[in-house]
Write an enzyme that holds these catalytic residues in place. Sequence first.
Site, mmCIF file in Angstrom:
data_model
loop_
_atom_site.group_PDB
_atom_site.id
_atom_site.type_symbol
_atom_site.label_atom_id
_atom_site.label_comp_id
_atom_site.label_asym_id
_atom_site.label_seq_id
_atom_site.Cartn_x
_atom_site.Cartn_y
_atom_site.Cartn_z
ATOM 1 N N GLY A 50 0.842 -1.198 0.000
ATOM 2 C CA GLY A 50 0.000 0.000 0.000
ATOM 3 C C GLY A 50 0.868 1.235 0.000
ATOM 4 O O GLY A 50 2.051 1.164 0.363
ATOM 5 N N CYS A 77 5.260 -6.017 1.789
ATOM 6 C CA CYS A 77 5.568 -4.585 1.699
ATOM 7 C C CYS A 77 4.880 -3.808 2.837
ATOM 8 O O CYS A 77 5.213 -4.019 3.995
ATOM 9 C CB CYS A 77 5.184 -4.064 0.311
ATOM 10 N N TYR A 78 3.887 -2.973 2.547
ATOM 11 C CA TYR A 78 3.167 -2.282 3.633
ATOM 12 C C TYR A 78 2.625 -3.324 4.613
ATOM 13 O O TYR A 78 2.648 -3.143 5.835
ATOM 14 C CB TYR A 78 2.028 -1.455 3.039
ATOM 15 N N HIS A 164 8.157 -7.848 -3.176
ATOM 16 C CA HIS A 164 6.893 -8.319 -3.767
ATOM 17 C C HIS A 164 7.052 -9.707 -4.389
ATOM 18 O O HIS A 164 7.526 -9.826 -5.514
ATOM 19 C CB HIS A 164 6.425 -7.335 -4.846
ATOM 20 N N GLU A 166 4.746 -11.493 -5.533
ATOM 21 C CA GLU A 166 3.699 -11.712 -6.543
ATOM 22 C C GLU A 166 4.102 -11.248 -7.936
ATOM 23 O O GLU A 166 3.474 -11.641 -8.920
ATOM 24 C CB GLU A 166 2.393 -11.018 -6.116
ATOM 25 N N SER A 217 -22.182 -9.239 -25.989
ATOM 26 C CA SER A 217 -21.264 -8.405 -26.779
ATOM 27 C C SER A 217 -20.508 -9.264 -27.781
ATOM 28 O O SER A 217 -20.053 -8.797 -28.806
ATOM 29 C CB SER A 217 -20.264 -7.718 -25.854
ATOM 30 N N GLY A 218 -20.373 -10.553 -27.437
ATOM 31 C CA GLY A 218 -19.572 -11.413 -28.300
ATOM 32 C C GLY A 218 -18.212 -11.671 -27.672
ATOM 33 O O GLY A 218 -17.476 -12.529 -28.107
ATOM 34 N N GLY A 219 -17.885 -10.918 -26.622
ATOM 35 C CA GLY A 219 -16.631 -11.137 -25.900
ATOM 36 C C GLY A 219 -16.746 -12.419 -25.082
ATOM 37 O O GLY A 219 -17.847 -12.941 -24.873
ATOM 38 N N VAL A 220 -15.600 -12.889 -24.606
ATOM 39 C CA VAL A 220 -15.596 -14.189 -23.923
ATOM 40 C C VAL A 220 -16.453 -14.178 -22.650
ATOM 41 O O VAL A 220 -17.133 -15.159 -22.346
ATOM 42 C CB VAL A 220 -14.137 -14.664 -23.654
ATOM 43 N N ASP A 221 -16.492 -13.047 -21.941
ATOM 44 C CA ASP A 221 -17.237 -13.020 -20.673
ATOM 45 C C ASP A 221 -18.731 -13.245 -20.908
ATOM 46 O O ASP A 221 -19.360 -14.054 -20.235
ATOM 47 C CB ASP A 221 -17.036 -11.688 -19.943
ATOM 48 N N SER A 222 -19.288 -12.512 -21.880
ATOM 49 C CA SER A 222 -20.730 -12.678 -22.079
ATOM 50 C C SER A 222 -21.049 -14.032 -22.715
ATOM 51 O O SER A 222 -22.104 -14.606 -22.474
ATOM 52 C CB SER A 222 -21.314 -11.516 -22.887
ATOM 53 N N LYS A 366 -10.202 -13.206 -15.774
ATOM 54 C CA LYS A 366 -10.306 -13.507 -17.202
ATOM 55 C C LYS A 366 -9.759 -14.897 -17.562
ATOM 56 O O LYS A 366 -10.386 -15.649 -18.297
ATOM 57 C CB LYS A 366 -9.522 -12.432 -17.973
#
Length: 593
Positions: A50, A77-78, A164, A166, A217-222, A366
């Site tokens: 942070g 870190c923080y 870090h 990560e 929308s045609g995107g992978v999520d929808s 994603k």
Amino acid sequence: MKKIAIIDFGGQYTHLIARRIRNLAVYSEIFHPEEFEVTNEIVGIIFSGGPQSVNADDAYRININVEKIEIPILGICYGHQILASMLGGIIESGENKEYGFTTISCEPDSVLFAGLESKQSVWMSHGDHVSTLPETCRITASSASIKVASFESLDQKFFGVQFHPEVTHTTNGLKMLDKFISVCTEKRDWNPQNFKDTLIQQIRDEARGRKLVLLLSGGVDSLVALELCIKAVGNENVFSIHVDTGFMRKNESSTIMDHYKKLGFKNIKIINAEELYLHELKGVVEPEAKRLIIGKLFVDIANEELNRLEEKEVLMLVQGTIYPDTIESGSTDKAAKIKTHHNRVSEIEKLIEAGRIIEPIKELYKDEVRKLGEELGLPHKLVHRHPFPGPGLAIRVICSDIDFPTDDYLIDNDKLNEILAEFGLAGKILPIKSVGVQGDFRTYHHPAVVWFKDGIKPNWKVLKTAASKTINKVQSVNRIVFCNQPIDLKLEKLYLEKPVIDKLREVDAILRAETDHISEIWQMPVVSLPLFHNEKQAFVMRPVCSTDAMTASVFEMDFAEFERLSKLIQKIDGVGNLLYDVTTKPPGTIEWE
Ligand code: XMP
């Protein structure tokens, strides 16, 4: 479900920590420090980094009793500093700031570094540091400038790392996180595939017999959200609406529709709104103005359509919102603040208030949505499609309403060439602007086109170093594009008109077909420029490698292959030079507008 709680102290890598833990097969969830409560499902806690100083009066605190808690905690870190401070240590500000790569010497008999070499390359980014540890803890790693680069409590329940783990720059960071997980739980059973049945049942429970409607929308999520809905309540109970703005890529809408027709799913309504969009955008050249018009029109069309549905009084609306859309991290705001979703139109707002929205994949990242999509049997090709922005090709046509720029844009051109000459390159600043990102700020400066001087063989290392040095030193330039020959490009007027978009669609389709097999390319915008050479229009390809679009590196295509692609697109009438965007993000955003 067993989970590791990530406490978001406002660090920019909080989502990265959560994703790494999930990739190590344990479910993770992000919590705001002031809203966190220990529950039975939590098997481990990670305090994120942070921007604040632990010693500041308004610094974030967390209400955990470290004397009583049984759950292991890792501070980063923080988080490392606040954990040390909660255990009775002292934090000092000042002198020993460290940013970037650092080597630490670590204790191989400690939990996090067991089995690793005693010297480790790690990524640091801090001002404060832990100067004194309580007696209940011991130092497990030090760097040249700080003593407590890492600690663990003697009972091996609490761990802190100043660096870090990560980020990929910390070579063995993932192994260190893995070791922490092993302290928390023996069971590693998280994978999004296993989540499939739970999600399907959840949709069924929430729908309670009502019909579902989804804006596709045609995107992978929808797509994945739709597939889950169909599996949950059956074809006949799901409607979906797809707005074709006219800014889709070639065959995009029809590919999606074909797929669903093959599956026997017929309830898709395609609204062909191309003419309407072109009409509203006539003569508009400013990127932000384009976006606003496109967004508002989408809202109006969706509203109208929802109003028309017979069952509108009882239906449930499904949205393909994913986890990063619901948790805004990297700010000192409340972590759980929900971002306004671009399709939260007024009708949808009413449904939200009435509890009639289902967001089945809102807990997933994603890459997890993609895995789930495959598990659901969606074709690999659809699931792994490149991300595509909502406003579509409209923001990939750089427009211009002038064709005689004043020479101001060339003010730094000599300086540009001075730097380029060191690398055997020459170039010219272009009379257009594109978006970039530097630190926390967006830039809106000129791209410059560069080429290797006569007799010098193109070389990626040289090109990349030259691009980065130029952008750092030449203030008016934020993006570098490569051309395989010297070129003088002239500005001409260009608007969002059908022939212009169709031409971009063709160039994009050719380049996509030729590069689709390259799995390292995460996304590849193709951009239409209002720039011409011998009356032929120039286009840019921007293949990038990325995992989450936060940062991106440039895909290094073989120069002979680039030459081949350049020639290929020139077969289209009126198409001239192909340019190759060689700018990393930062300082250049992935899209140009
Ligand atoms: P930038 O250009 O900021 O983009 O590096 C990061 C990612 O976001 C996508 N993008 C958008 N997606 N609406 C969207 O739905 C937009 O207006 C938009 N602008 C950028 C971009 O394609 C990249 O994947």
